[in-house]
Design a protein around this motif. Structure first.
Motif, PDB file in Angstrom:
ATOM      1  N   GLU A  28      66.959  14.423  -8.754  1.00  0.00           N
ATOM      2  CA  GLU A  28      67.234  14.019  -7.373  1.00  0.00           C
ATOM      3  C   GLU A  28      66.167  13.086  -6.806  1.00  0.00           C
ATOM      4  O   GLU A  28      66.433  12.337  -5.862  1.00  0.00           O
ATOM      5  CB  GLU A  28      67.341  15.258  -6.480  1.00  0.00           C
ATOM      6  N   ASN A  29      64.974  13.133  -7.368  1.00  0.00           N
ATOM      7  CA  ASN A  29      63.864  12.385  -6.788  1.00  0.00           C
ATOM      8  C   ASN A  29      63.448  11.148  -7.568  1.00  0.00           C
ATOM      9  O   ASN A  29      62.575  10.413  -7.093  1.00  0.00           O
ATOM     10  CB  ASN A  29      62.669  13.327  -6.590  1.00  0.00           C
ATOM     11  N   ILE A  30      64.028  10.887  -8.730  1.00  0.00           N
ATOM     12  CA  ILE A  30      63.604   9.736  -9.518  1.00  0.00           C
ATOM     13  C   ILE A  30      63.889   8.418  -8.791  1.00  0.00           C
ATOM     14  O   ILE A  30      63.057   7.514  -8.796  1.00  0.00           O
ATOM     15  CB  ILE A  30      64.184   9.744 -10.954  1.00  0.00           C
ATOM     16  N   GLU A  31      65.031   8.308  -8.146  1.00  0.00           N
ATOM     17  CA  GLU A  31      65.339   7.070  -7.435  1.00  0.00           C
ATOM     18  C   GLU A  31      64.438   6.880  -6.217  1.00  0.00           C
ATOM     19  O   GLU A  31      63.846   5.805  -6.061  1.00  0.00           O
ATOM     20  CB  GLU A  31      66.817   7.017  -7.072  1.00  0.00           C
ATOM     21  N   PRO A  32      64.304   7.894  -5.331  1.00  0.00           N
ATOM     22  CA  PRO A  32      63.389   7.712  -4.200  1.00  0.00           C
ATOM     23  C   PRO A  32      61.944   7.438  -4.639  1.00  0.00           C
ATOM     24  O   PRO A  32      61.252   6.620  -4.028  1.00  0.00           O
ATOM     25  CB  PRO A  32      63.489   9.024  -3.422  1.00  0.00           C
ATOM     26  N   LEU A  33      61.509   8.116  -5.695  1.00  0.00           N
ATOM     27  CA  LEU A  33      60.157   7.896  -6.198  1.00  0.00           C
ATOM     28  C   LEU A  33      59.991   6.459  -6.699  1.00  0.00           C
ATOM     29  O   LEU A  33      58.994   5.795  -6.385  1.00  0.00           O
ATOM     30  CB  LEU A  33      59.838   8.873  -7.331  1.00  0.00           C
ATOM     31  N   THR A  34      60.966   5.977  -7.431  1.00  0.00           N
ATOM     32  CA  THR A  34      60.917   4.612  -7.947  1.00  0.00           C
ATOM     33  C   THR A  34      60.879   3.606  -6.804  1.00  0.00           C
ATOM     34  O   THR A  34      60.101   2.640  -6.841  1.00  0.00           O
ATOM     35  CB  THR A  34      62.122   4.349  -8.872  1.00  0.00           C
ATOM     36  N   LEU A  35      61.689   3.839  -5.788  1.00  0.00           N
ATOM     37  CA  LEU A  35      61.713   2.920  -4.649  1.00  0.00           C
ATOM     38  C   LEU A  35      60.411   2.989  -3.844  1.00  0.00           C
ATOM     39  O   LEU A  35      59.930   1.961  -3.358  1.00  0.00           O
ATOM     40  CB  LEU A  35      62.927   3.208  -3.759  1.00  0.00           C
ATOM     41  N   ARG A  36      59.835   4.176  -3.720  1.00  0.00           N
ATOM     42  CA  ARG A  36      58.523   4.292  -3.046  1.00  0.00           C
ATOM     43  C   ARG A  36      57.465   3.549  -3.847  1.00  0.00           C
ATOM     44  O   ARG A  36      56.638   2.839  -3.281  1.00  0.00           O
ATOM     45  CB  ARG A  36      58.135   5.752  -2.865  1.00  0.00           C
ATOM     46  N   PHE A  37      57.482   3.704  -5.155  1.00  0.00           N
ATOM     47  CA  PHE A  37      56.548   2.971  -6.007  1.00  0.00           C
ATOM     48  C   PHE A  37      56.704   1.472  -5.781  1.00  0.00           C
ATOM     49  O   PHE A  37      55.722   0.754  -5.584  1.00  0.00           O
ATOM     50  CB  PHE A  37      56.779   3.314  -7.488  1.00  0.00           C
ATOM     51  N   ALA A  38      57.948   0.978  -5.808  1.00  0.00           N
ATOM     52  CA  ALA A  38      58.200  -0.454  -5.635  1.00  0.00           C
ATOM     53  C   ALA A  38      57.726  -0.932  -4.266  1.00  0.00           C
ATOM     54  O   ALA A  38      57.138  -2.018  -4.147  1.00  0.00           O
ATOM     55  CB  ALA A  38      59.683  -0.749  -5.820  1.00  0.00           C
ATOM     56  N   SER A  39      57.955  -0.135  -3.248  1.00  0.00           N
ATOM     57  CA  SER A  39      57.524  -0.492  -1.880  1.00  0.00           C
ATOM     58  C   SER A  39      56.010  -0.573  -1.792  1.00  0.00           C
ATOM     59  O   SER A  39      55.462  -1.546  -1.261  1.00  0.00           O
ATOM     60  CB  SER A  39      58.064   0.537  -0.891  1.00  0.00           C
ATOM     61  N   LEU A  40      55.327   0.448  -2.291  1.00  0.00           N
ATOM     62  CA  LEU A  40      53.861   0.442  -2.258  1.00  0.00           C
ATOM     63  C   LEU A  40      53.297  -0.718  -3.064  1.00  0.00           C
ATOM     64  O   LEU A  40      52.365  -1.400  -2.619  1.00  0.00           O
ATOM     65  CB  LEU A  40      53.306   1.772  -2.782  1.00  0.00           C
ATOM     66  N   ALA A  41      53.866  -0.947  -4.243  1.00  0.00           N
ATOM     67  CA  ALA A  41      53.382  -2.030  -5.104  1.00  0.00           C
ATOM     68  C   ALA A  41      53.589  -3.384  -4.440  1.00  0.00           C
ATOM     69  O   ALA A  41      52.719  -4.263  -4.518  1.00  0.00           O
ATOM     70  CB  ALA A  41      54.081  -1.972  -6.461  1.00  0.00           C
TER      71      ALA A  41
END
Length: 168
Positions: free
Chosen positions: A147-160
């Motif tokens: 459930e969290n892989i997509e939100p985590l990936t998007l948070r990573f992309a946003s921070l990066a």
């Protein structure tokens, strides 16, 4: 001749080593998480669950009158530590760890399903509840990761994309 009980006891020893490997993977990850408090919280919870799983496996091994395999426990812990270290050099460490954790949780789910079948075949009905508890915890963690892989990936992309240290 190998009996269902022999295979079951080997499976218990393997599961004990597998859970030690899981701790060796998760504990270094937890120490490195900086920008993902929800991941750190869930990982910390699952570390405590894993320690409980090891205790339940210890009970089953004690009841079976056998020792854990110190060699397997040590070897799997070393393998887990090496796996955890492998992702530290990745620029997307948190994402890679999530992939690996999801795969490992599914490995553990399969191992506990197998152990449940073996416990039944070996006639160890008292083990069923303990093994089911371990299985339920692994399923819950795998579901959380899923459930969290997509939100985590998007948070990573946003921070990066903002130039923040997003890797962990």
């Amino acid at each position: 001749m190998t009996t269902a009980r022999d295979i079951y006891i080997t499976g218990l020893k393997n599961a004990h080593a597998m859970e030690n490997q899981a701790l060796a993977i998760m504990k270094p990850q937890l120490q490195r998480i900086e920008s993902y408090p929800d991941v750190a919280e869930r990982l910390s919870q699952h570390i405590a669950e894993t320690e409980g799983q090891i205790e339940r496996l210890d009970q089953l091994l004690d009841r079976a009158g056998t020792d854990r395999s110190g060699l397997k426990d040590t070897a799997m812990s070393i393998a887990g530590t090496m796996a955890a270290l492998g992702h530290t050099i990745a620029p997307d460490e948190i994402v890679k760890n999530s992939f690996a954790n999801y795969a490992f949780e599914n490995f553990e789910i399969a191992a506990y399903k197998s152990l449940l079948a073996l416990a039944d075949e070996a006639g160890d009905e008292e083990a069923i509840a303990l093994l089911e508890t371990n299985l339920e915890e692994e399923i819950a963690m795998a579901e959380w990761l899923d459930e969290n892989i997509e939100p985590l990936t998007l948070r990573f992309a946003s921070l990066a994309s903002m130039g923040a240290d997003a890797k962990r």
